[in-house]
Scaffold this motif. Structure first.
Motif, PDB file in Angstrom:
ATOM      1  N   ALA A 158      42.967  11.964  69.478  1.00  0.00           N
ATOM      2  CA  ALA A 158      42.232  13.116  68.945  1.00  0.00           C
ATOM      3  C   ALA A 158      40.745  13.053  69.260  1.00  0.00           C
ATOM      4  O   ALA A 158      40.090  14.089  69.368  1.00  0.00           O
ATOM      5  N   SER A 159      40.201  11.834  69.387  1.00  0.00           N
ATOM      6  CA  SER A 159      38.759  11.694  69.644  1.00  0.00           C
ATOM      7  C   SER A 159      38.446  11.378  71.101  1.00  0.00           C
ATOM      8  O   SER A 159      37.289  11.183  71.455  1.00  0.00           O
ATOM      9  N   HIS A 160      39.478  11.331  71.938  1.00  0.00           N
ATOM     10  CA  HIS A 160      39.323  10.943  73.344  1.00  0.00           C
ATOM     11  C   HIS A 160      38.229  11.740  74.041  1.00  0.00           C
ATOM     12  O   HIS A 160      37.422  11.186  74.793  1.00  0.00           O
ATOM     13  N   SER A 161      38.165  13.042  73.793  1.00  0.00           N
ATOM     14  CA  SER A 161      37.220  13.909  74.514  1.00  0.00           C
ATOM     15  C   SER A 161      35.769  13.633  74.150  1.00  0.00           C
ATOM     16  O   SER A 161      34.861  14.086  74.850  1.00  0.00           O
ATOM     17  N   LEU A 162      35.515  12.876  73.073  1.00  0.00           N
ATOM     18  CA  LEU A 162      34.147  12.598  72.631  1.00  0.00           C
ATOM     19  C   LEU A 162      33.584  11.314  73.237  1.00  0.00           C
ATOM     20  O   LEU A 162      32.420  10.991  73.010  1.00  0.00           O
ATOM     21  N   PHE A 163      34.397  10.591  74.006  1.00  0.00           N
ATOM     22  CA  PHE A 163      33.968   9.314  74.570  1.00  0.00           C
ATOM     23  C   PHE A 163      33.391   9.507  75.973  1.00  0.00           C
ATOM     24  O   PHE A 163      33.744  10.463  76.672  1.00  0.00           O
ATOM     25  N   ALA A 195      25.929  18.888  71.921  1.00  0.00           N
ATOM     26  CA  ALA A 195      26.284  17.601  71.321  1.00  0.00           C
ATOM     27  C   ALA A 195      27.455  16.971  72.062  1.00  0.00           C
ATOM     28  O   ALA A 195      27.450  15.764  72.355  1.00  0.00           O
ATOM     29  N   LEU A 196      28.457  17.768  72.394  1.00  0.00           N
ATOM     30  CA  LEU A 196      29.607  17.262  73.141  1.00  0.00           C
ATOM     31  C   LEU A 196      29.187  16.748  74.504  1.00  0.00           C
ATOM     32  O   LEU A 196      29.638  15.679  74.949  1.00  0.00           O
ATOM     33  N   SER A 197      28.310  17.469  75.173  1.00  0.00           N
ATOM     34  CA  SER A 197      27.828  17.045  76.487  1.00  0.00           C
ATOM     35  C   SER A 197      27.107  15.698  76.391  1.00  0.00           C
ATOM     36  O   SER A 197      27.317  14.810  77.238  1.00  0.00           O
ATOM     37  N   LEU A 198      26.263  15.538  75.381  1.00  0.00           N
ATOM     38  CA  LEU A 198      25.546  14.273  75.212  1.00  0.00           C
ATOM     39  C   LEU A 198      26.509  13.133  74.907  1.00  0.00           C
ATOM     40  O   LEU A 198      26.379  12.025  75.460  1.00  0.00           O
ATOM     41  N   LEU A 199      27.475  13.377  74.040  1.00  0.00           N
ATOM     42  CA  LEU A 199      28.441  12.336  73.682  1.00  0.00           C
ATOM     43  C   LEU A 199      29.257  11.923  74.900  1.00  0.00           C
ATOM     44  O   LEU A 199      29.479  10.732  75.145  1.00  0.00           O
ATOM     45  N   ARG A 200      29.703  12.888  75.673  1.00  0.00           N
ATOM     46  CA  ARG A 200      30.531  12.586  76.842  1.00  0.00           C
ATOM     47  C   ARG A 200      29.728  11.924  77.956  1.00  0.00           C
ATOM     48  O   ARG A 200      30.292  11.211  78.789  1.00  0.00           O
ATOM     49  N   SER A 201      28.422  12.142  77.977  1.00  0.00           N
ATOM     50  CA  SER A 201      27.600  11.510  79.008  1.00  0.00           C
ATOM     51  C   SER A 201      27.124  10.114  78.594  1.00  0.00           C
ATOM     52  O   SER A 201      26.427   9.446  79.357  1.00  0.00           O
ATOM     53  N   GLY A 202      27.494   9.689  77.377  1.00  0.00           N
ATOM     54  CA  GLY A 202      27.202   8.312  76.970  1.00  0.00           C
ATOM     55  C   GLY A 202      26.032   8.138  76.037  1.00  0.00           C
ATOM     56  O   GLY A 202      25.560   7.009  75.839  1.00  0.00           O
ATOM     57  N   ALA A 203      25.548   9.204  75.412  1.00  0.00           N
ATOM     58  CA  ALA A 203      24.431   9.070  74.471  1.00  0.00           C
ATOM     59  C   ALA A 203      24.807   8.111  73.342  1.00  0.00           C
ATOM     60  O   ALA A 203      25.905   8.184  72.788  1.00  0.00           O
ATOM     61  N   SER A 204      23.881   7.234  73.003  1.00  0.00           N
ATOM     62  CA  SER A 204      24.147   6.222  71.981  1.00  0.00           C
ATOM     63  C   SER A 204      24.120   6.825  70.587  1.00  0.00           C
ATOM     64  O   SER A 204      23.278   7.669  70.264  1.00  0.00           O
ATOM     65  N   LEU A 205      25.032   6.351  69.749  1.00  0.00           N
ATOM     66  CA  LEU A 205      25.051   6.732  68.337  1.00  0.00           C
ATOM     67  C   LEU A 205      24.129   5.851  67.512  1.00  0.00           C
ATOM     68  O   LEU A 205      23.842   6.170  66.358  1.00  0.00           O
ATOM     69  N   ALA A 229      29.277  16.796  62.614  1.00  0.00           N
ATOM     70  CA  ALA A 229      30.702  16.476  62.510  1.00  0.00           C
ATOM     71  C   ALA A 229      31.205  15.794  63.778  1.00  0.00           C
ATOM     72  O   ALA A 229      31.996  14.836  63.715  1.00  0.00           O
ATOM     73  N   LEU A 230      30.757  16.256  64.944  1.00  0.00           N
ATOM     74  CA  LEU A 230      31.170  15.637  66.200  1.00  0.00           C
ATOM     75  C   LEU A 230      30.684  14.202  66.298  1.00  0.00           C
ATOM     76  O   LEU A 230      31.410  13.312  66.771  1.00  0.00           O
ATOM     77  N   ILE A 231      29.456  13.955  65.853  1.00  0.00           N
ATOM     78  CA  ILE A 231      28.907  12.597  65.906  1.00  0.00           C
ATOM     79  C   ILE A 231      29.696  11.669  64.987  1.00  0.00           C
ATOM     80  O   ILE A 231      30.006  10.522  65.352  1.00  0.00           O
ATOM     81  N   ARG A 232      30.044  12.144  63.799  1.00  0.00           N
ATOM     82  CA  ARG A 232      30.843  11.306  62.894  1.00  0.00           C
ATOM     83  C   ARG A 232      32.210  11.008  63.496  1.00  0.00           C
ATOM     84  O   ARG A 232      32.710   9.883  63.406  1.00  0.00           O
ATOM     85  N   THR A 237      16.258  10.220  69.220  1.00  0.00           N
ATOM     86  CA  THR A 237      16.789  10.458  70.559  1.00  0.00           C
ATOM     87  C   THR A 237      17.278  11.916  70.617  1.00  0.00           C
ATOM     88  O   THR A 237      17.396  12.569  69.575  1.00  0.00           O
ATOM     89  N   PRO A 238      17.566  12.445  71.799  1.00  0.00           N
ATOM     90  CA  PRO A 238      18.068  13.823  71.864  1.00  0.00           C
ATOM     91  C   PRO A 238      19.264  14.085  70.955  1.00  0.00           C
ATOM     92  O   PRO A 238      19.353  15.147  70.341  1.00  0.00           O
ATOM     93  N   LEU A 239      20.168  13.118  70.820  1.00  0.00           N
ATOM     94  CA  LEU A 239      21.367  13.318  70.008  1.00  0.00           C
ATOM     95  C   LEU A 239      21.060  13.405  68.517  1.00  0.00           C
ATOM     96  O   LEU A 239      21.884  13.898  67.747  1.00  0.00           O
TER      97      LEU A 239
END
Length: 206
Positions: free
Chosen positions: A149-154, A107-117, A137-140, A94-96
Motif C-alpha cells: 500500500a505504501s510502495h508508491s511513496l518510496f 509531496a508525492l514527487s519529493l517522497l518518490r525522489s528520495g526527500a528525507s523524512l 498524511a502522505l509523509i506519515r 527542508t522543502p518537504l
C-alpha cells in the motif's frame, strides 16, 4: 528583460503566485539572479509577498545573502513583519517540511525522489505528526515500514528492491507449487514475505 530579470524573478517581484507556481513546476531556475544580483526570493521578500516566498522556499530557494543583503533582511527593512517572522521560523526546513504550501502531487514527487523524512529542524516527519492535509498524511504514511500500500511513496531504489524481492517470493511460491495442495501454506508464505519486506526495504540509505 534588459536588466537580466527572468520571468520567475518578475512574477515573484509582482506577487503573481500562480505564475510563480507554473514556472517552478516547469523547471524554472529558482535562484537565477538579475544583473544586480537580486534573486526571485529576495525580490518577493522585499515586496512583502508572503505566499510567494513560501512557495519559492518549498522548492529550495536559497536564502543566502545577495549584494543587497539576505531575503530575511529585506523583509525586515521593508517592515514586512509577518514575512520576516515566517522566514525566521522556517530557517531549518527542508522543502518537504513546507506542509502548508505543498500540494499532494508535490509531496508525492519529493517522497518518490528520495526527500528525507528526518533532515531539517524540525524534520518533515515532526511537522507532519500533528499536521492536517494531504501532504502531512502522505509523509506519515511514508514513514511506516514498506508495504504494497505504501510502495508508491518510496524512492526509486527502494521500489526496485521491493519489486525484486516480491518477485523472488512469488518465484519460490510457484516453484514449490504452493498454489494447489499447499494453498494455505502458500498464502501464509506470501503474507510472511510481505511482512519481512517491511523490514528489508529501507526508505533512506544511511
Amino acid at each position: 528583460d534588459k536588466d537580466g530579470a527572468t520571468p520567475l524573478f518578475m512574477a515573484s517581484h509582482d506577487g503573481r503566485l500562480e505564475c510563480v507556481r507554473l514556472l517552478l513546476e516547469a523547471g524554472a531556475a529558482i535562484d537565477q539572479a538579475d544583473e544586480q544580483g537580486a534573486t526571485p526570493l529576495f525580490a518577493a521578500c522585499q515586496e512583502g509577498h508572503l505566499e510567494v516566498a513560501k512557495l519559492l522556499s518549498s522548492y529550495g530557494a536559497s536564502r543566502a545573502a545577495t549584494p543587497f543583503g539576505t531575503p530575511e533582511e529585506a523583509a525586515n527593512s521593508q517592515g514586512h513583519t509577518d514575512l520576516a517572522a515566517w522566514l525566521v521560523a522556517s530557517r531549518g526546513w527542508t522543502p518537504l517540511a513546507h506542509l502548508e504550501t505543498l500540494t499532494a502531487a508535490r509531496a508525492l514527487s519529493l517522497l518518490r525522489s528520495g526527500a528525507s523524512l528526518h533532515e531539517g529542524e524540525p524534520t518533515p516527519l515532526q511537522r507532519a505528526a500533528g499536521g492536517e492535509g494531504e501532504a502531512a498524511a502522505l509523509i506519515r504514511r511514508a514513514a511506516a515500514p514498506w508495504s504494497p500500500a505504501s510502495h508508491s511513496l518510496f524512492p526509486a531504489p527502494a521500489r526496485a528492491r521491493a519489486a525484486l524481492l516480491v518477485l523472488s517470493i512469488y518465484e519460490i511460491h510457484e516453484r514449490y507449487h504452493l498454489d494447489s495442495a499447499g494453498a494455505t501454506n502458500g498464502i501464509a508464505a506470501l503474507d510472511f514475505g510481505h511482512c519481512v519486506l517491511g523490514f528489508a526495504i529501507a526508505r533512506e540509505t544511511q
